[in-house]
Design a protein around this motif. Structure first.
Motif, mmCIF file in Angstrom:
data_model
loop_
_atom_site.group_PDB
_atom_site.id
_atom_site.type_symbol
_atom_site.label_atom_id
_atom_site.label_comp_id
_atom_site.label_asym_id
_atom_site.label_seq_id
_atom_site.Cartn_x
_atom_site.Cartn_y
_atom_site.Cartn_z
ATOM 1 N N VAL A 91 -8.730 -28.110 -57.184
ATOM 2 C CA VAL A 91 -7.399 -27.747 -56.707
ATOM 3 C C VAL A 91 -6.858 -28.926 -55.910
ATOM 4 O O VAL A 91 -7.606 -29.608 -55.205
ATOM 5 N N LEU A 92 -5.561 -29.181 -56.033
ATOM 6 C CA LEU A 92 -4.958 -30.273 -55.268
ATOM 7 C C LEU A 92 -5.023 -29.980 -53.774
ATOM 8 O O LEU A 92 -4.805 -28.842 -53.353
ATOM 9 N N ARG A 93 -5.293 -31.014 -53.001
ATOM 10 C CA ARG A 93 -5.339 -30.850 -51.546
ATOM 11 C C ARG A 93 -4.010 -30.297 -51.020
ATOM 12 O O ARG A 93 -3.981 -29.492 -50.103
ATOM 13 N N GLN A 94 -2.906 -30.704 -51.614
ATOM 14 C CA GLN A 94 -1.597 -30.262 -51.137
ATOM 15 C C GLN A 94 -1.319 -28.800 -51.475
ATOM 16 O O GLN A 94 -0.424 -28.195 -50.899
ATOM 17 N N ASN A 95 -2.072 -28.207 -52.375
ATOM 18 C CA ASN A 95 -1.836 -26.819 -52.789
ATOM 19 C C ASN A 95 -2.624 -25.876 -51.875
ATOM 20 O O ASN A 95 -3.598 -25.245 -52.267
ATOM 21 N N THR A 96 -2.159 -25.767 -50.648
ATOM 22 C CA THR A 96 -2.878 -24.986 -49.643
ATOM 23 C C THR A 96 -2.853 -23.485 -49.940
ATOM 24 O O THR A 96 -3.801 -22.779 -49.610
ATOM 25 N N ALA A 97 -1.798 -23.001 -50.587
ATOM 26 C CA ALA A 97 -1.753 -21.575 -50.936
ATOM 27 C C ALA A 97 -2.871 -21.235 -51.925
ATOM 28 O O ALA A 97 -3.551 -20.221 -51.781
ATOM 29 N N ALA A 98 -3.074 -22.086 -52.920
ATOM 30 C CA ALA A 98 -4.149 -21.850 -53.886
ATOM 31 C C ALA A 98 -5.511 -21.934 -53.199
ATOM 32 O O ALA A 98 -6.400 -21.122 -53.466
ATOM 33 N N GLN A 99 -5.668 -22.879 -52.294
ATOM 34 C CA GLN A 99 -6.937 -22.991 -51.566
ATOM 35 C C GLN A 99 -7.234 -21.700 -50.791
ATOM 36 O O GLN A 99 -8.373 -21.220 -50.794
ATOM 37 N N ARG A 100 -6.219 -21.154 -50.131
ATOM 38 C CA ARG A 100 -6.408 -19.893 -49.403
ATOM 39 C C ARG A 100 -6.836 -18.778 -50.353
ATOM 40 O O ARG A 100 -7.719 -17.976 -50.035
ATOM 41 N N PHE A 101 -6.205 -18.723 -51.514
ATOM 42 C CA PHE A 101 -6.544 -17.704 -52.508
ATOM 43 C C PHE A 101 -8.004 -17.851 -52.946
ATOM 44 O O PHE A 101 -8.754 -16.865 -52.981
ATOM 45 N N TYR A 102 -8.427 -19.065 -53.272
ATOM 46 C CA TYR A 102 -9.801 -19.267 -53.739
ATOM 47 C C TYR A 102 -10.817 -18.969 -52.641
ATOM 48 O O TYR A 102 -11.855 -18.360 -52.902
ATOM 49 N N CYS A 104 -15.288 -25.022 -50.456
ATOM 50 C CA CYS A 104 -15.022 -26.410 -50.828
ATOM 51 C C CYS A 104 -16.327 -27.187 -50.702
ATOM 52 O O CYS A 104 -16.962 -27.183 -49.645
ATOM 53 N N VAL A 105 -16.721 -27.869 -51.775
ATOM 54 C CA VAL A 105 -17.990 -28.590 -51.777
ATOM 55 C C VAL A 105 -17.845 -30.100 -51.906
ATOM 56 O O VAL A 105 -18.802 -30.828 -51.661
ATOM 57 N N GLU A 106 -16.668 -30.594 -52.308
ATOM 58 C CA GLU A 106 -16.438 -32.039 -52.374
ATOM 59 C C GLU A 106 -14.980 -32.332 -52.692
ATOM 60 O O GLU A 106 -14.218 -31.429 -53.030
ATOM 61 N N THR A 107 -14.616 -33.610 -52.577
ATOM 62 C CA THR A 107 -13.263 -34.054 -52.924
ATOM 63 C C THR A 107 -13.341 -35.078 -54.043
ATOM 64 O O THR A 107 -14.383 -35.680 -54.293
ATOM 65 N N GLY A 108 -12.217 -35.268 -54.712
ATOM 66 C CA GLY A 108 -12.095 -36.262 -55.772
ATOM 67 C C GLY A 108 -10.679 -36.781 -55.804
ATOM 68 O O GLY A 108 -9.826 -36.357 -55.025
ATOM 69 N N THR A 109 -10.414 -37.697 -56.730
ATOM 70 C CA THR A 109 -9.091 -38.297 -56.878
ATOM 71 C C THR A 109 -8.398 -37.693 -58.087
ATOM 72 O O THR A 109 -9.012 -37.501 -59.130
ATOM 73 N N VAL A 110 -7.114 -37.403 -57.943
ATOM 74 C CA VAL A 110 -6.328 -36.842 -59.042
ATOM 75 C C VAL A 110 -6.179 -37.912 -60.123
ATOM 76 O O VAL A 110 -5.853 -39.062 -59.833
ATOM 77 N N SER A 111 -6.428 -37.514 -61.352
ATOM 78 C CA SER A 111 -6.348 -38.453 -62.470
ATOM 79 C C SER A 111 -5.173 -38.111 -63.382
ATOM 80 O O SER A 111 -4.566 -37.058 -63.232
ATOM 81 N N PRO A 152 -4.081 -39.400 -53.915
ATOM 82 C CA PRO A 152 -3.868 -37.996 -54.259
ATOM 83 C C PRO A 152 -5.230 -37.341 -54.476
ATOM 84 O O PRO A 152 -5.978 -37.728 -55.350
ATOM 85 N N GLU A 153 -5.536 -36.372 -53.635
ATOM 86 C CA GLU A 153 -6.870 -35.784 -53.661
ATOM 87 C C GLU A 153 -6.894 -34.383 -54.252
ATOM 88 O O GLU A 153 -5.914 -33.652 -54.194
ATOM 89 N N LYS A 154 -8.060 -34.067 -54.773
ATOM 90 C CA LYS A 154 -8.336 -32.719 -55.236
ATOM 91 C C LYS A 154 -9.644 -32.272 -54.601
ATOM 92 O O LYS A 154 -10.465 -33.087 -54.184
#
Length: 180
Positions: free
Chosen positions: A123-134, A141-148, A161-163
């Motif tokens: 999930v995108l870091r900026q998508n905080t509503a989706a993060q709350r839902f999940y 959350c177990v790790e971060t990555g870069t949006v491709s 841009p992080e995910k």
């Protein structure tokens, strides 16, 4: 309000799924994906993707949610995608005016039954509503990555841009929600 029907997607659903997918990206990925991509024909890009996915669904499971014949959500699962994190929820989208009606939870819990032991998504870091839902659905959350690509734009979000990888180590516990 009428009930929501859940079923396995078929090839004929590709255009409706693609249109919802494109609309969701335009609403939620602005700032991480390039404006040129989002303002261009992202719907045609998504139609090509979904036509291919639904024509050859081996190793995947795609479910749609419909209310009164209207597509109101979908989820796509890649079974056994990662040896550590399990099956990948590659997409989960709900029509904007149907958020907070249990559709996302219904889709997620039903696809979890096919996931095996573990399940995850990005999930995108900026998508905080989706993060709350999940998180509310038990993910952590177990790790971060870069949006491709196709739309990732490294010049956005301070060049990074992080995910986030959100994971359910016990997908069976999530699958039990659909029985409730």
């Amino acid at each position: 309000m009428s009930t929501v029907d859940f079923r396995t997607a078929v090839a004929a659903d590709a255009t409706r799924i693609a249109d919802l997918h494109a609309d969701s990206w335009r609403r939620h990925y602005r700032g991480a994906y390039s404006d040129a991509f989002l303002d261009g024909d992202v719907a045609a890009d998504r139609r090509d993707v979904w036509a291919g996915r639904l024509a050859a669904p081996a190793g995947t499971r795609t479910l749609v949610a419909e209310r009164d014949g209207r597509l109101v959500g979908f989820v796509h699962l890649v079974i056994g995608d990662d040896p550590v994190w399990g099956s990948l929820v590659d997409n989960l989208h709900v029509v904007h005016d149907q958020h907070r009606n249990g559709i996302g939870t219904g889709l997620l819990s039903r696809v979890a039954a096919a996931a095996g032991d573990a399940m995850y998504l990005w999930v995108l870091r900026q998508n905080t509503a989706a993060q709350r839902f999940y998180r509310a659905a038990g993910a952590r959350c177990v790790e971060t990555g870069t949006v491709s690509p196709p739309g990732g734009d490294p010049s956005r979000l301070n060049g990074t841009p992080e995910k986030l990888r959100m994971a359910w180590p016990d997908a069976a516990s999530l699958a039990r929600l659909s029985a409730d």
